[in-house]
Motif scaffolding. Structure first.
Motif, PDB file in Angstrom:
ATOM      1  N   LYS A  86      49.058  36.678  52.256  1.00 31.18           N
ATOM      2  CA  LYS A  86      48.893  37.823  51.351  1.00 31.18           C
ATOM      3  C   LYS A  86      48.987  39.147  52.092  1.00 31.18           C
ATOM      4  O   LYS A  86      48.738  40.201  51.507  1.00 31.18           O
ATOM      5  CB  LYS A  86      47.534  37.718  50.639  1.00 31.18           C
ATOM      6  CG  LYS A  86      47.439  36.505  49.713  1.00 31.18           C
ATOM      7  CD  LYS A  86      46.014  36.318  49.209  1.00 31.18           C
ATOM      8  CE  LYS A  86      45.918  35.072  48.345  1.00 31.18           C
ATOM      9  NZ  LYS A  86      44.517  34.769  47.937  1.00 31.18           N
ATOM     10  N   ARG A  87      49.326  39.061  53.401  1.00 32.42           N
ATOM     11  CA  ARG A  87      49.435  40.255  54.246  1.00 32.42           C
ATOM     12  C   ARG A  87      48.150  41.069  54.204  1.00 32.42           C
ATOM     13  O   ARG A  87      48.177  42.307  54.089  1.00 32.42           O
ATOM     14  CB  ARG A  87      50.641  41.104  53.834  1.00 32.42           C
ATOM     15  CG  ARG A  87      51.976  40.412  54.025  1.00 32.42           C
ATOM     16  CD  ARG A  87      53.141  41.283  53.611  1.00 32.42           C
ATOM     17  NE  ARG A  87      53.273  42.449  54.460  1.00 32.42           N
ATOM     18  CZ  ARG A  87      53.981  42.489  55.589  1.00 32.42           C
ATOM     19  NH1 ARG A  87      54.619  41.406  55.991  1.00 32.42           N
ATOM     20  NH2 ARG A  87      54.053  43.589  56.288  1.00 32.42           N
ATOM     21  N   ALA A  88      47.023  40.381  54.305  1.00 37.35           N
ATOM     22  CA  ALA A  88      45.726  41.041  54.198  1.00 37.35           C
ATOM     23  C   ALA A  88      44.916  40.918  55.490  1.00 37.35           C
ATOM     24  O   ALA A  88      43.710  41.148  55.485  1.00 37.35           O
ATOM     25  CB  ALA A  88      44.928  40.445  53.025  1.00 37.35           C
ATOM     26  N   LEU A  89      45.552  40.552  56.597  1.00 37.75           N
ATOM     27  CA  LEU A  89      44.831  40.418  57.856  1.00 37.75           C
ATOM     28  C   LEU A  89      44.573  41.790  58.474  1.00 37.75           C
ATOM     29  O   LEU A  89      45.377  42.712  58.361  1.00 37.75           O
ATOM     30  CB  LEU A  89      45.637  39.577  58.850  1.00 37.75           C
ATOM     31  CG  LEU A  89      45.779  38.092  58.546  1.00 37.75           C
ATOM     32  CD1 LEU A  89      46.723  37.451  59.557  1.00 37.75           C
ATOM     33  CD2 LEU A  89      44.431  37.378  58.574  1.00 37.75           C
ATOM     34  N   LYS A  90      43.438  41.908  59.163  1.00 40.18           N
ATOM     35  CA  LYS A  90      43.152  43.120  59.931  1.00 40.18           C
ATOM     36  C   LYS A  90      43.815  42.987  61.310  1.00 40.18           C
ATOM     37  O   LYS A  90      44.013  41.878  61.805  1.00 40.18           O
ATOM     38  CB  LYS A  90      41.631  43.278  60.096  1.00 40.18           C
ATOM     39  CG  LYS A  90      40.890  43.386  58.770  1.00 40.18           C
ATOM     40  CD  LYS A  90      39.394  43.370  58.991  1.00 40.18           C
ATOM     41  CE  LYS A  90      38.634  43.371  57.674  1.00 40.18           C
ATOM     42  NZ  LYS A  90      37.172  43.250  57.870  1.00 40.18           N
TER      43      LYS A  90
END
Length: 399
Positions: free
Chosen positions: A304-308
């Motif tokens: 979801k391209r939600a990594l920090k």
């Protein structure tokens, strides 16, 4: 344009959350930016009015380059106009809008939507519109219990958009190829692989592992309703083998060798636009169930391209598993600044010799790629011997 990841050199404005002429306060989310790893919102450091947008949506900007200008307090703002083509920097009293990563997205109408990461994740998975949920947390923050209560009331899920079927060419007509621009992620992958493969002297070591006992552990876990995959067992075994052979837990950085004292394992995750390697921190200290849930959660957020940024940088070693695609054996390119990567093939039944007799066993091939500048063949061989021992006697993974 802020730097949102260690490898980021430019970013693409996906969406402006503020319009030209809007008042902006420090901390307001102003734009969504696509980096080489994920999509992140950025927010303003300063107060003022958004006088001019110089980088429009779907346009690129180098890190450090102006993307918009704010007027200082009391100055007259430029008239509102849609952002289209980049413009020349605006004169004083305007100044570039300094930006930083934002924690919460903006709702329609300019009001910021506050929600915990867990609440956002559950809402995405269940197709729930967060704007329709009342938050009971601090400052109206939407928390997990709010989502659970909304789901219990039977909220209308947001239907996924259906893709239109591709147009079929007329009989006898050859379709023209489609030219697509490189995504930010694919650009960085191309650049880094070009630098690494000729720049880092690789060598490869391959072993076959009898996965009969490990497969039984997985079946036992499944019988207890515990979701533990073969890959989870491999990640745990890799982490313990690294802990026992710390000479492989190194990185060459400049003219110095960095010896790591924590074991952080990367897991290669395939995305539609490329590849990303989220890092499971302190994997050697986690139990199998914690590893299983941690890997799943990282992989979901990676897709979801939600990594920090801190969740996909660094690491001791990476596990790249293509067994689920039916690949028996392959070699992988090292993911810098790491000095090794393990390429894992499928677990399949093979005829092998055991105690002088032909037997059918569940076997797996694993190939270790090493940076020969800091790891020698004997070190890699000792690591693989320990890894094989752990997987062939998986009760050792519990101690």
């Amino acid at each position: 344009m802020p730097s949102l990841s260690p490898t980021m050199t430019e970013g693409k404005i996906v969406k402006w959350l503020k319009k030209q002429g809007d008042k902006v306060s420090s901390g307001d989310a102003v734009a969504e930016v696509e980096t080489d790893k994920s999509n992140l919102e950025i927010e303003a450091y300063d107060n003022g009015t958004l006088a001019e947008i110089v980088v429009g949506e779907n346009q690129m900007a180098k890190v450090g380059a102006p993307i918009a200008y704010l007027t200082v307090k009391g100055a007259k703002a430029a008239p509102a106009a849609p952002a289209a083509q980049p413009k020349a920097p605006a004169p004083a009293p305007e100044k570039p809008a300094a930006a930083k990563p934002a924690a919460a997205p903006a709702q329609a109408g300019g009001r910021r939507l506050r929600a915990s990461p867990v609440a956002k994740r559950i809402a995405r998975e269940k197709g729930l519109d967060l704007t329709q949920v009342s938050g009971s947390g601090p400052s109206g923050r939407v928390v997990k219990r709010d989502i659970e209560e909304a789901l219990a009331r039977g909220p209308a899920a947001v239907p996924a958009a259906k893709k239109a079927p591709a147009a079929q060419p007329a009989p006898g007509v050859r379709p023209e190829p489609t030219v697509l621009p490189l995504t930010s992620m694919r650009k960085v992958i191309a650049q880094r692989m070009t630098e690494v493969k000729p720049g880092v002297p690789h060598f490869y070591l391959t072993i076959e592992v009898d996965m009969e006992a490990a497969s039984k552990v997985r079946e036992e876990a499944k019988a207890m309703d515990l979701k533990v995959s073969v890959n989870d067992l491999i990640v745990k075994a890799v982490a313990m083998a690294v802990r026992r052979y710390p000479k492989i837990n190194v990185s060459l950085q400049g003219d110095k060798v960095v010896q790591f004292h924590s074991v952080d394992v990367g897991i290669a995750v395939a995305l539609e636009e490329g590849l990303i390697t989220p890092i499971l921190r302190d994997a050697d200290q986690k139990g199998l169930q914690a590893i299983a849930s941690g890997v799943r959660e990282l992989a979901e957020r990676a897709r979801k391209r939600a990594l920090k940024p801190e969740e996909y940088t660094g690491g001791s070693i990476t596990v790249s598993n293509l067994g689920m695609y039916g690949i028996d054996q392959f070699v992988a390119v090292i993911n810098p600044p790491q000095a090794s990567i393990l390429a894992v093939g499928a677990v399949s039944e093979k005829a092998v010799v055991r105690d002088g007799q032909l037997a059918v066993r569940k076997m797996m091939t694993a190939t270790l790629s090493c940076d020969h500048r800091v790891i020698d063949g004997a070190i890699g061989a000792e690591f693989l011997r320990e890894l094989r021992g752990l997987l062939e006697h998986p009760t050792r993974l519990l101690f």
